[in-house]
Design an enzyme around this catalytic site. Structure first.
Site, PDB file in Angstrom:
ATOM      1  N   GLU A 253     -15.547  45.461  -6.222  1.00  0.00           N
ATOM      2  CA  GLU A 253     -14.835  46.733  -6.177  1.00  0.00           C
ATOM      3  C   GLU A 253     -13.325  46.591  -6.416  1.00  0.00           C
ATOM      4  O   GLU A 253     -12.506  46.785  -5.507  1.00  0.00           O
ATOM      5  CB  GLU A 253     -15.104  47.444  -4.842  1.00  0.00           C
ATOM      6  CG  GLU A 253     -16.581  47.705  -4.610  1.00  0.00           C
ATOM      7  CD  GLU A 253     -16.871  48.592  -3.400  1.00  0.00           C
ATOM      8  OE1 GLU A 253     -15.949  48.899  -2.641  1.00  0.00           O
ATOM      9  OE2 GLU A 253     -18.041  48.978  -3.231  1.00  0.00           O
TER      10      GLU A 253
ATOM     11  N   GLU B 276     -24.756  47.980  -4.655  1.00  0.00           N
ATOM     12  CA  GLU B 276     -24.633  48.584  -3.321  1.00  0.00           C
ATOM     13  C   GLU B 276     -25.014  50.044  -3.419  1.00  0.00           C
ATOM     14  O   GLU B 276     -24.598  50.746  -4.345  1.00  0.00           O
ATOM     15  CB  GLU B 276     -23.191  48.542  -2.784  1.00  0.00           C
ATOM     16  CG  GLU B 276     -22.748  47.227  -2.256  1.00  0.00           C
ATOM     17  CD  GLU B 276     -21.323  47.266  -1.709  1.00  0.00           C
ATOM     18  OE1 GLU B 276     -20.867  48.335  -1.260  1.00  0.00           O
ATOM     19  OE2 GLU B 276     -20.687  46.207  -1.751  1.00  0.00           O
TER      20      GLU B 276
HETATM   21  O1  IFM Z   1     -18.675  48.525   3.500  1.00  0.00           O
HETATM   22  C1  IFM Z   1     -18.283  48.793   2.195  1.00  0.00           C
HETATM   23  C2  IFM Z   1     -18.368  47.547   1.341  1.00  0.00           C
HETATM   24  O2  IFM Z   1     -17.592  46.520   1.860  1.00  0.00           O
HETATM   25  C3  IFM Z   1     -17.906  47.828  -0.061  1.00  0.00           C
HETATM   26  N1  IFM Z   1     -18.562  48.972  -0.611  1.00  0.00           N
HETATM   27  C4  IFM Z   1     -18.622  50.162   0.182  1.00  0.00           C
HETATM   28  C5  IFM Z   1     -19.157  49.849   1.569  1.00  0.00           C
HETATM   29  C6  IFM Z   1     -19.235  51.137   2.420  1.00  0.00           C
HETATM   30  O3  IFM Z   1     -17.978  51.689   2.541  1.00  0.00           O
END
Ligand code: IFM
Length: 437
Positions: free
Chosen positions: A168, A351
């Site tokens: 990210e 994710e």
């Molecule tokens: O917890 C985070 C993760 O570290 C990165 N992506 C989003 C998740 C939820 O906010």
């Protein structure tokens, strides 16, 4: 229970669960160096309740039981991150042997259980010693990160199924250097401009270092949103365009087309590092796969306050416990957009998941997963080459500026006792995946 069958995803589709080092490991001992999240979270006002990752889920010691949970759910893969300060406490130079031993045990533990290791090199825990030198604002980070990547390739590369450089980059750069919400907590346009470029330049130098040292199956993980305008007014549409460019097109365009959106270059103006154009070939090194983290949409309207470029509004859709709208269609749209407009390399949803109030019975989360997995199937029908899906997250964990208050886990964690209790959502995946490995 989910309503579909694993077969609908095809025999090669990878199902996994994801975590990140700082959010679960704890274990701040055995030579681990300090990270920017240690000092950021120790600073009053930055994190809800003043929570820190000091103990987190103690995955550092409890990892065998956590890997058993992954295996017992039937997941094929575990997406985890290496902690840079655990491996190289000062960020450069001396390697911490206890850190190497820990990840040796962890990676071997996955392989012994038939779980494929999907590694991430950087999930936000920058060694403090590098922040002292400017961190992501310093162009030298491209070299520091490449050296760290080479270490990972040499020590673990032959055992990793896939490796991502950065998790990210929008969060690493914009959220942490312009919005000030994450460590190191800057609110500065110049800091942001530098971090936005250096994070992608370092991604490229790390890809080179990984490849040169024999690592295979390399990618990056972008957090993307479905950008929409609050109304059809030209002002709101323009706000949506800038929002989309800042959040999505900067990273997609840089990494996959060697091109930053002009609207963002105009916004950053003179603050971009001089000569950044020469780095774009490195920024856009060929990748083997692209990871996409998806949670919600971004709804934009023209700024009402002077100085703010754009404003986000909260839409009317049902919300998760962190206040994000639930919008599965956005995932289909994004996957198809990336496939049509940017790349034909394999895509992974690295994710996806939701924060929900504490408890083991989480029917809204089961439905969230059901609807988003369905969105993946729809995207595949529309031509997107999606090869895998990782639930965020295996465990309730340290949700950064929200501390332990927001729970994303398939498995409940009692932070006082460290007892793990699988939730209904864990059982739903178990029902889908059981006996399929
Ligand atoms: O917890 C985070 C993760 O570290 C990165 N992506 C989003 C998740 C939820 O906010």
């Amino acid at each position: 229970m989910f309503s579909f069958d694993r077969q609908q995803f095809g025999p090669q589709f990878t199902f996994g669960a994801a975590t990140a080092a700082y959010q679960i490991e704890g274990g701040q001992k055995d030579g681990r160096g300090p990270s920017i999240w240690d000092s950021f979270s120790a600073t009053p006002g930055n994190v809800r309740n003043g929570d820190t990752g000091r103990d987190a889920c103690n995955h550092y010691e409890l990892w065998p039981a956590d890997l058993d949970l992954i295996r017992d759910a039937g997941f094929d893969a575990y997406r985890f991150s290496f902690s840079w300060p655990r491996l190289i406490p000062e960020g450069t130079g001396a390697v911490n042997p206890a850190g190497l031993d820990y990840y040796d045990r962890l990676v071997d533990g996955m392989l012994e259980r038939g779980i494929k290791p999907f590694a991430t090199l950087y999930h936000w825990d920058l060694p403090s010693a590098l922040q002292d030198k400017g961190g992501w604002m310093n162009r030298d980070i491209a070299g520091w990160f490449a050296d760290y990547a080479a270490l990972i390739a040499n020590k673990f590369g032959d055992r990793l199924e896939a490796t991502a450089t950065i998790n990210e980059p929008w969060c690493v750069a914009f959220l942490s250097h312009y919005l000030g919400v994450h460590a190191p907590g800057y609110r500065d346009l110049r800091a942001a401009a530098r971090a936005m470029h250096h994070v992608l330049f370092a991604h490229g130098t790390a890809i080179d270092a990984l490849r040169a040292n024999g690592a295979k199956n390399l990618g990056i993980v972008l957090n993307l949103e479905k950008s929409e305008a609050a109304t059809d007014s030209p002002e709101d549409l323009a706000a949506m365009d800038l929002g989309d460019a800042l959040f999505n097109r900067w990273y997609l365009g840089g990494v996959l087309k060697a091109q930053y959106p002009q609207v963002v270059l105009d916004f950053l103006g003179e603050h971009m590092p001089k000569g950044y154009e020469q780095d774009m070939a490195t920024v856009s090194r060929p990748l083997d796969w692209l990871g996409i983290n998806y949670y919600t949409r971004g709804l934009y309207k023209a700024a009402s306050k002077p100085g703010a470029p754009i404003e986000q509004v909260t839409g009317p859709l049902e919300k998760t416990d962190i206040g994000w709208e639930i919008y599965p269609k956005g995932l289909t749209d994004l996957l198809v957009r990336v496939s049509n407009d940017y790349t034909k390399i394999p895509l992974y949803v690295t994710e996806n998941g939701m924060a929900e109030v504490e408890g083991d019975d989480d029917p809204r989360r089961v439905k969230y997963y059901e609807d988003h997995l369905q969105a993946v199937l729809t995207a595949r029908e529309q031509g997107a080459d999606v090869r895998g899906y990782f639930a965020w997250s295996l465990l309730d964990n340290y949700e950064w500026a929200e501390g332990y208050n927001k729970r994303f886990g398939l498995v409940h964690v009692d932070y006082k006792t460290q007892v793990r209790t699988p939730k209904a959502s864990y059982r739903a995946f178990q029902g889908l995946l059981h006996n399929s490995r």
